[in-house]
Enzyme design. Sequence first.
Site, short mmCIF file in Angstrom:
data_model
loop_
_atom_site.label_atom_id
_atom_site.label_comp_id
_atom_site.label_asym_id
_atom_site.label_seq_id
_atom_site.Cartn_x
_atom_site.Cartn_y
_atom_site.Cartn_z
N CYS A 199 -4.32 7.74 9.88
CA CYS A 199 -4.46 7.23 11.25
C CYS A 199 -4.11 8.31 12.26
CB CYS A 199 -3.55 6.01 11.45
SG CYS A 199 -4.05 4.60 10.46
N ARG A 244 0.55 15.08 13.34
CA ARG A 244 1.37 14.57 12.23
C ARG A 244 1.67 15.74 11.29
NH1 ARG A 244 -1.10 8.94 10.01
NH2 ARG A 244 0.94 8.79 9.02
N PRO A 245 2.68 16.54 11.64
CA PRO A 245 2.93 17.75 10.85
C PRO A 245 3.42 17.44 9.44
CG PRO A 245 4.59 17.50 12.58
CD PRO A 245 3.64 16.36 12.72
N ILE A 246 3.30 18.42 8.54
CA ILE A 246 3.87 18.25 7.19
C ILE A 246 4.89 19.37 6.92
CG2 ILE A 246 1.95 16.93 6.19
CD1 ILE A 246 1.10 19.62 4.82
N ASP A 247 5.50 19.87 8.01
CA ASP A 247 6.45 20.98 7.85
C ASP A 247 7.64 20.62 6.96
OD1 ASP A 247 6.91 19.31 10.26
OD2 ASP A 247 8.78 20.44 10.37
N GLN A 248 8.06 19.36 6.98
CA GLN A 248 9.22 18.98 6.15
C GLN A 248 8.85 18.93 4.66
OE1 GLN A 248 12.44 18.69 7.54
NE2 GLN A 248 11.19 19.57 9.18
N LYS A 277 0.84 -1.22 0.00
CA LYS A 277 0.00 0.00 0.00
C LYS A 277 0.87 1.25 0.00
CE LYS A 277 -1.50 1.55 4.07
NZ LYS A 277 -1.28 2.93 4.55
N ASN A 278 1.87 1.27 0.88
CA ASN A 278 2.64 2.50 1.05
C ASN A 278 3.63 2.74 -0.10
OD1 ASN A 278 1.19 3.08 3.30
ND2 ASN A 278 2.78 2.49 4.76
N ASP A 331 5.11 0.57 11.88
CA ASP A 331 3.88 -0.06 11.40
C ASP A 331 3.75 -1.53 11.84
OD1 ASP A 331 3.24 2.31 10.23
OD2 ASP A 331 3.76 1.70 8.19
N ARG A 339 -8.49 -0.40 5.13
CA ARG A 339 -7.71 0.64 4.44
C ARG A 339 -6.41 0.08 3.89
NH1 ARG A 339 -7.19 6.01 7.85
NH2 ARG A 339 -5.90 6.35 6.03
N ILE A 363 8.85 6.79 16.65
CA ILE A 363 8.45 7.54 15.44
C ILE A 363 7.23 8.42 15.70
CG2 ILE A 363 7.80 7.36 12.99
CD1 ILE A 363 10.58 6.21 13.52
N ARG A 369 -4.10 9.51 4.30
CA ARG A 369 -2.84 10.23 4.45
C ARG A 369 -2.14 10.40 3.09
NH1 ARG A 369 -1.46 13.25 8.13
NH2 ARG A 369 0.66 13.98 8.03
N1 EPU Z 1 7.17 14.36 10.60
C1 EPU Z 1 7.32 15.70 10.89
N2 EPU Z 1 7.18 16.60 9.87
C2 EPU Z 1 6.90 16.22 8.60
C3 EPU Z 1 6.75 14.85 8.30
C4 EPU Z 1 6.90 13.94 9.33
O1 EPU Z 1 7.56 16.07 12.03
O2 EPU Z 1 6.79 17.09 7.73
C5 EPU Z 1 7.35 13.37 11.67
C6 EPU Z 1 6.09 12.56 11.92
O3 EPU Z 1 5.20 13.23 12.79
C7 EPU Z 1 6.67 11.29 12.50
C8 EPU Z 1 7.98 11.13 11.72
O4 EPU Z 1 8.29 12.42 11.23
O5 EPU Z 1 6.96 11.50 13.86
C9 EPU Z 1 7.93 10.17 10.57
O6 EPU Z 1 6.82 10.45 9.73
P1 EPU Z 1 6.79 10.09 8.18
O7 EPU Z 1 6.69 11.34 7.42
O8 EPU Z 1 7.90 9.15 7.87
O9 EPU Z 1 5.43 9.30 8.11
P2 EPU Z 1 4.23 9.50 7.10
O10 EPU Z 1 4.75 9.83 5.74
O11 EPU Z 1 3.20 10.39 7.70
C10 EPU Z 1 4.27 7.02 6.31
C11 EPU Z 1 3.27 5.91 6.21
C12 EPU Z 1 2.90 5.43 7.60
C13 EPU Z 1 4.16 4.99 8.32
C14 EPU Z 1 5.21 6.11 8.33
C15 EPU Z 1 6.54 5.68 8.92
C16 EPU Z 1 2.05 6.32 4.20
C17 EPU Z 1 0.81 6.81 3.56
N3 EPU Z 1 2.09 6.38 5.52
O12 EPU Z 1 3.62 8.05 7.07
O13 EPU Z 1 2.07 4.31 7.39
O14 EPU Z 1 3.85 4.67 9.66
O15 EPU Z 1 5.44 6.55 6.97
O16 EPU Z 1 7.07 4.59 8.25
O17 EPU Z 1 2.96 5.86 3.54
C18 EPU Z 1 0.49 2.68 8.02
O18 EPU Z 1 0.62 2.20 6.90
O19 EPU Z 1 -0.11 2.11 8.97
C19 EPU Z 1 1.08 3.98 8.30
C20 EPU Z 1 0.71 4.73 9.31
#
Ligand code: EPU
Length: 428
Positions: free
Chosen positions: A117, A122-126, A22-23, A305, A397, A327, A93
């Site tokens: 989830c 879950r910020p997107i600042d990066q 999925k991811n 995960d 999902r 994480i 997401r």
């Molecule tokens: N983070 C920030 N700022 C950002 C982005 C991330 O602070 O701009 C933090 C997050 O809050 C977290 C860490 O960085 O503490 C890692 O987050 P990451 O960005 O890697 O996670 P994600 O992209 O939101 C994806 C998967 C998740 C999986 C994580 C970690 C998808 C759609 N989602 O989430 O999948 O847990 O990577 O591997 O690919 C799942 O499939 O159950 C799931 C939650």
Amino acid sequence: MEKIVINGGNPLFGQVEISGSKNAALPIIYASVLVKGKCVLENIPDVSDIRTSFEILRGIGAKIRMLARNTWEINCTDVICGESDYELVRSIRGSYYLLGSEFGRFGHAKVGLPGGCNFGVRPIDQHIKGFEALGGRVSTEGGYVEIESEGAVGANIFFDLSSVGATLNVMIAAATADGVTVIDNAAREPHVVDCANFLNTCGAQISGAGSDVIKIKGVKELHGCTYAIIPDMIEAGSFMVATVATRGSVKITNVIPKHLESVTAKLIEIGADVEEFDDAVMVTSGEHIRRTSVKTLPYPGFPTDMHPQMAALLCTAEGTSYINESIFENRFRYVEELRRMGAKIKVDGRIVVIEGGTPLTAAPVIATDLRGGVAVMIAALTCPGTTEIGQIRLIERGYDDICAKLRSLGADIKKITVPDEIPFPQAN
Ligand code: EPU
């Protein structure tokens, strides 16, 4: 409303085939927005996050059709920027990848903030930092993220932390940017590599994916291709853990054993046997499963995960185990559900403490999120009696046909339809 009903206590035996990831599929589907032409994607899992993504893309003009059960053709030649459905986007997401692909293709993007989830903030600042480095002027207002620019331009980006989503989003946007982009402190997950391989098959010039430095030479245009998504390492890990939790023996096929190494190592450490083949693993539980300590980490560390599923397994182990969730700040909502099933499990800060060896008992529970839902399924498989699991849409999902797959391994499991719950009247 549907529920899953499990009469537990049967060890899992047999062979099960893992679906596509999925991811990995999500960023690849959204990356196809960059392509003027047809992309044929194989090994796409039949899960609701993917179906929702198809709806989002159809809403902006993509032509998407199924060629076989797991093979889809996506043609984004005529997509329109900025028109995606807000409610659909906020329901998952992975929709945040539309930001990178619209920005890369049109130089601007307007997409609702993503959902997914609930693990706390879950910020997107990066992601935003990356888009700004590529020349985007980014604003978040009224629930939308909007990027404006004169076209994405290559840049050097150093992420503050390892983020799967930010790495992929910036890589997608940079694929057709003007000039060279270097992403430092990039996430190394196999799905990052898979998306880079897909884009390269479409004519992109991306190197270094899988390491923490990714270099992307922007190209003018991408062309269509046929591409097969990698197997889902988390689905595979979930079946591995379920096998040991039920003290069974299962051959898990269509996997890349290298992607499973952190899970394999833990299972061997606690007393299971894992035999690796080219594209399969054979997992056999030991009679005595021991305690352990786990810390979730970015790949190649133990995946976050797999945390809730591992917690369910460790409820059946001898001794006290610890899981340190490094994480996500709040990936613990499943703990309450396992406690309903008699588990001696508590959260201390970001550490889950599990006193194993107390037999679990059937109880009505809910899926609190995708992986937490599978954790309660695993717990239910280990204990005699009937467990009813609600909110199973969260499990669907990300798991393709999980009930049928478990049934084929000897589990007594079915889905039932029950009337929708009437909400309690609210006090004023
Ligand atoms: N983070 C920030 N700022 C950002 C982005 C991330 O602070 O701009 C933090 C997050 O809050 C977290 C860490 O960085 O503490 C890692 O987050 P990451 O960005 O890697 O996670 P994600 O992209 O939101 C994806 C998967 C998740 C999986 C994580 C970690 C998808 C759609 N989602 O989430 O999948 O847990 O990577 O591997 O690919 C799942 O499939 O159950 C799931 C939650």
